[in-house]
Design a protein around this motif. Structure first.
Motif, mmCIF file in Angstrom:
data_model
loop_
_atom_site.group_PDB
_atom_site.id
_atom_site.type_symbol
_atom_site.label_atom_id
_atom_site.label_comp_id
_atom_site.label_asym_id
_atom_site.label_seq_id
_atom_site.Cartn_x
_atom_site.Cartn_y
_atom_site.Cartn_z
ATOM 1 N N ARG A 40 0.790 3.011 -3.310
ATOM 2 C CA ARG A 40 -0.502 3.189 -3.966
ATOM 3 C C ARG A 40 -1.254 4.427 -3.491
ATOM 4 N NH1 ARG A 40 -2.580 -3.112 -3.388
ATOM 5 N NH2 ARG A 40 -0.912 -4.047 -4.655
ATOM 6 N N ARG A 41 -0.580 5.298 -2.751
ATOM 7 C CA ARG A 41 -1.277 6.436 -2.170
ATOM 8 C C ARG A 41 -1.707 7.447 -3.232
ATOM 9 N NH1 ARG A 41 2.010 11.210 0.341
ATOM 10 N NH2 ARG A 41 0.168 12.126 -0.596
ATOM 11 N N ASN A 65 -5.776 12.643 -0.614
ATOM 12 C CA ASN A 65 -7.105 13.165 -0.901
ATOM 13 C C ASN A 65 -7.289 14.594 -0.390
ATOM 14 O OD1 ASN A 65 -9.072 10.801 -1.947
ATOM 15 N ND2 ASN A 65 -7.528 9.936 -0.572
ATOM 16 N N SER A 68 -5.577 7.786 -6.299
ATOM 17 C CA SER A 68 -6.861 8.160 -5.701
ATOM 18 C C SER A 68 -7.818 8.647 -6.782
ATOM 19 C CB SER A 68 -6.669 9.257 -4.647
ATOM 20 O OG SER A 68 -6.141 10.425 -5.243
ATOM 21 N N HIS A 125 -12.630 4.041 -1.532
ATOM 22 C CA HIS A 125 -11.835 2.928 -1.000
ATOM 23 C C HIS A 125 -10.790 3.417 -0.006
ATOM 24 C CE1 HIS A 125 -13.756 0.203 -3.798
ATOM 25 N NE2 HIS A 125 -13.474 1.029 -4.796
ATOM 26 N N HIS A 126 -10.217 4.606 -0.275
ATOM 27 C CA HIS A 126 -9.240 5.157 0.657
ATOM 28 C C HIS A 126 -9.884 5.504 1.991
ATOM 29 C CE1 HIS A 126 -6.102 6.513 -2.593
ATOM 30 N NE2 HIS A 126 -6.255 5.204 -2.504
ATOM 31 N N LEU A 177 -2.888 8.217 2.918
ATOM 32 C CA LEU A 177 -4.093 8.192 2.093
ATOM 33 C C LEU A 177 -4.908 9.464 2.293
ATOM 34 C CD1 LEU A 177 -5.241 4.468 2.492
ATOM 35 C CD2 LEU A 177 -4.046 5.510 0.564
ATOM 36 N N CYS A 178 -4.956 9.984 3.502
ATOM 37 C CA CYS A 178 -5.661 11.249 3.731
ATOM 38 C C CYS A 178 -4.991 12.386 2.965
ATOM 39 C CB CYS A 178 -5.692 11.568 5.228
ATOM 40 S SG CYS A 178 -6.855 10.553 6.170
ATOM 41 N N GLN A 215 -10.586 2.396 3.932
ATOM 42 C CA GLN A 215 -9.384 1.806 4.523
ATOM 43 C C GLN A 215 -8.918 2.605 5.741
ATOM 44 O OE1 GLN A 215 -6.259 1.204 1.693
ATOM 45 N NE2 GLN A 215 -4.774 0.513 3.235
ATOM 46 N N ASP A 229 -11.711 9.613 -2.056
ATOM 47 C CA ASP A 229 -11.737 8.292 -2.682
ATOM 48 C C ASP A 229 -12.442 7.310 -1.739
ATOM 49 O OD1 ASP A 229 -10.585 5.482 -3.131
ATOM 50 O OD2 ASP A 229 -9.936 6.543 -4.935
ATOM 51 N N GLN A 278 0.812 -1.208 0.000
ATOM 52 C CA GLN A 278 0.000 0.000 0.000
ATOM 53 C C GLN A 278 0.854 1.270 0.000
ATOM 54 O OE1 GLN A 278 -3.232 0.503 -0.224
ATOM 55 N NE2 GLN A 278 -3.766 -1.671 -0.334
#
Length: 533
Positions: free
Chosen positions: A379-380, A509, A383, A427-428, A505-506, A431, A425, A376
């Protein structure tokens, strides 16, 4: 020559030409006024006006009026500059020759006064006007001497003095012309260099203002002469005006470092905490002009940004390395897990074998989960933000989370304001929430209402805050600085990547994830800075 004389200048002459012409006219007025006042008060002085006093006095008065009259075209910047200059020089030649004639001719010495107009025309004229005016003055002297010889029975020996004086006119006019040309070249070069220096100063100012590091310029007396916006962000806004600010009044610790650096120039790196902003700053000094006693250029760097950049580079390299390793580990790990499952299905195993096989399978699952988390890391940036209704999204998440983790529904409490829509996102967000709620379930009391999800607007500003809280013991103060570091965990079964990946991930986005100190339990806050729909 005549074309040059009558040429109309469409473009304005340089200011220095008009200034020289004004000084030239002031010389003319002073000369004529001196002769007029002297004759009025004392009459004939030595040979001045001795041969024809009335002509000398009348010429002096007329010369004064002419000088006063020339003030007008000079002030209004008359466009026919060359014609104005030639008219003035011609009038000077006429008046001075008449004064010389009234004083007895070339022997009076007044012919030397023509050097003034010739030097002036050589300084402010262009082309061959300087030589043209020298020729006019020479002809006027020769005509006056010829009149003296033919009409007034003067001596022919005076022709030698007249000729020498005329030669001096040409020499002075030529020398003034050459020197003026060289002066013009020097002025043009100086003007170009001043433009280059101004452009260079502007470029330097733009570079300093756009630098990511803070910059302060301090003189030898400790006054702040220049700074950029980044320096003000790091150190805070001073109470006094910048151009009157002393470094010791603004940041005493930094002023002390400056004094230590001046004593020992090799010691030029310091680390300080800005009292106004609380930021940790690395300071570096550089001497201005090679002498640290004259002034200093102070570079200010935000240590937190430096550490963040270093960590990003380290994690980028680590991500590439671990991703490659993870791909190589997954295949044999899958084989181990499958083989363990087959062994567990074998009949007739004693309790020891069952326990050992379960340990292998549990650790295989843990390694597989760690591999998934490592993958992961890269993969950030993938998004795909969409408009999410917070009420519906959170209710769906809570339902799935409780079913999957086998948690009673009443453990998780929702408190969502109406009409909240964020760009995230799906899915983000799922998660991130899964990670936060799993940690909350692990450390909470696991009772009804132990986990609370609250979403609301934050005022002022159009920001949505989503808080995930639990009623556990919270995070100790000593551990908070390491909370979002990769591979940091207090759980022996955890990977230490969950919170780090959640924050990444935050950020992907446009949101932030922070730990908020609460009166009881742990609290994590997601703040979305995206525009609400």
């Amino acid at each position: 020559m005549l074309t040059e004389l009558l040429q109309v200048r469409a473009t304005p002459q340089p200011e220095v030409y008009w200034r020289s012409l004004r000084y030239f006219n002031l010389f003319r007025l002073t000369l004529a006024g001196t002769f007029a006042v002297a004759y009025t008060l004392f009459g004939v002085i030595n040979t001045f006006g001795a041969h024809n006093p009335s002509l000398f006095y009348a010429t002096s008065i007329a010369y004064v009026f002419f000088a006063v009259l020339m003030i007008v075209p000079i002030d209004i910047r008359w466009p026919r500059f060359n014609l104005l200059l030639s008219g003035q020089v011609s009038a000077d030649i006429l008046f001075i020759v008449l004064l010389m004639h009234a004083s007895g001719g070339i022997q009076s010495g007044l012919g030397l006064l023509l050097l003034g107009p010739l030097v002036a025309t050589g300084m402010v004229s262009r082309g061959r006007l300087a030589m043209f005016h020298a020729a006019m003055a020479s002809i006027a002297l020769l005509l006056e001497q010829t009149y003296q010889v033919l009409v007034l029975a003067g001596s022919t020996k005076d022709y030698l003095q007249t000729s020498l004086t005329s030669m001096g006119f040409f020499a002075i006019a030529g020398l003034a012309f050459v020197l003026t040309r060289r002066l013009a070249v020097t002025e043009n070069l100086a003007q170009k260099q001043s433009i280059d220096l101004a452009n260079l100063a502007q470029v330097n100012q733009m570079v300093i203002q756009n630098m990511q590091d803070g910059v302060l310029v301090v003189d030898e007396q400790g006054r702040v002469r220049q700074r950029n916006a980044e320096a003000e962000k790091l150190l805070g806004t001073p109470a006094a005006v910048w151009d009157k600010l002393r470094l010791n009044d603004y940041f005493p610790a930094l002023s002390g470092c400056l004094q230590r650096w001046r004593v020992d120039p090799h010691n030029d790196h310091f680390e300080l905490v800005a009292p106004a902003t609380g930021k940790q700053v690395q300071v570096r000094f550089t001497a201005i002009g090679g002498d640290e006693r004259l002034g200093a250029l102070i570079f200010l760097e935000d240590l937190s940004l430096m550490q963040a950049r270093a960590q990003q580079h380290k994690l980028a390299a680590l991500g590439r390395l671990t991703a490659n390793i993870a791909h190589e580990i997954r295949n044999p790990l899958s084989s181990i897990g499958h083989a363990t499952q087959l062994l567990q299905e074998e009949p007739g195993q004693d309790a020891t074998h069952v326990r050992l096989l379960q340990i292998i399978r549990d650790n295989t699952h843990r390694l597989d989960r760690m591999v998934q988390d490592v993958l992961q890391l890269n993969r950030r940036d993938r998004s795909t933000p969409e408009a999410l209704d917070m009420d519906a999204t959170l209710r769906q998440f809570v339902e799935q989370f409780c079913q999957t983790e086998k948690i009673p529904d009443k453990v998780v409490v929702l408190d969502v304001a109406k009409g909240l829509t964020v760009s995230f996102d799906r899915h983000h967000l799922d998660q991130v929430l899964w990670n936060l709620c799993r940690n909350a379930w692990r450390y909470c009391r696991q009772q009804e209402g132990s986990i609370r999800l609250r979403a609301a607007f934050a005022w002022p500003g159009n920001v949505v805050q989503l808080d995930v809280t639990d009623d556990g013991s919270g995070v100790g103060e000593a551990l908070r600085t390491q909370l979002f570091e990769p591979f940091f965990t207090t759980d022996s079964t955890g990977t230490g990547l969950g919170l780090y990946i959640a924050r990444e991930l935050c950020e992907a986005n446009g949101a932030t994830l922070d730990y908020i100190e609460a009166a009881q339990g742990g609290q994590f806050r997601i703040s979305s800075e995206k525009e609400m729909c």
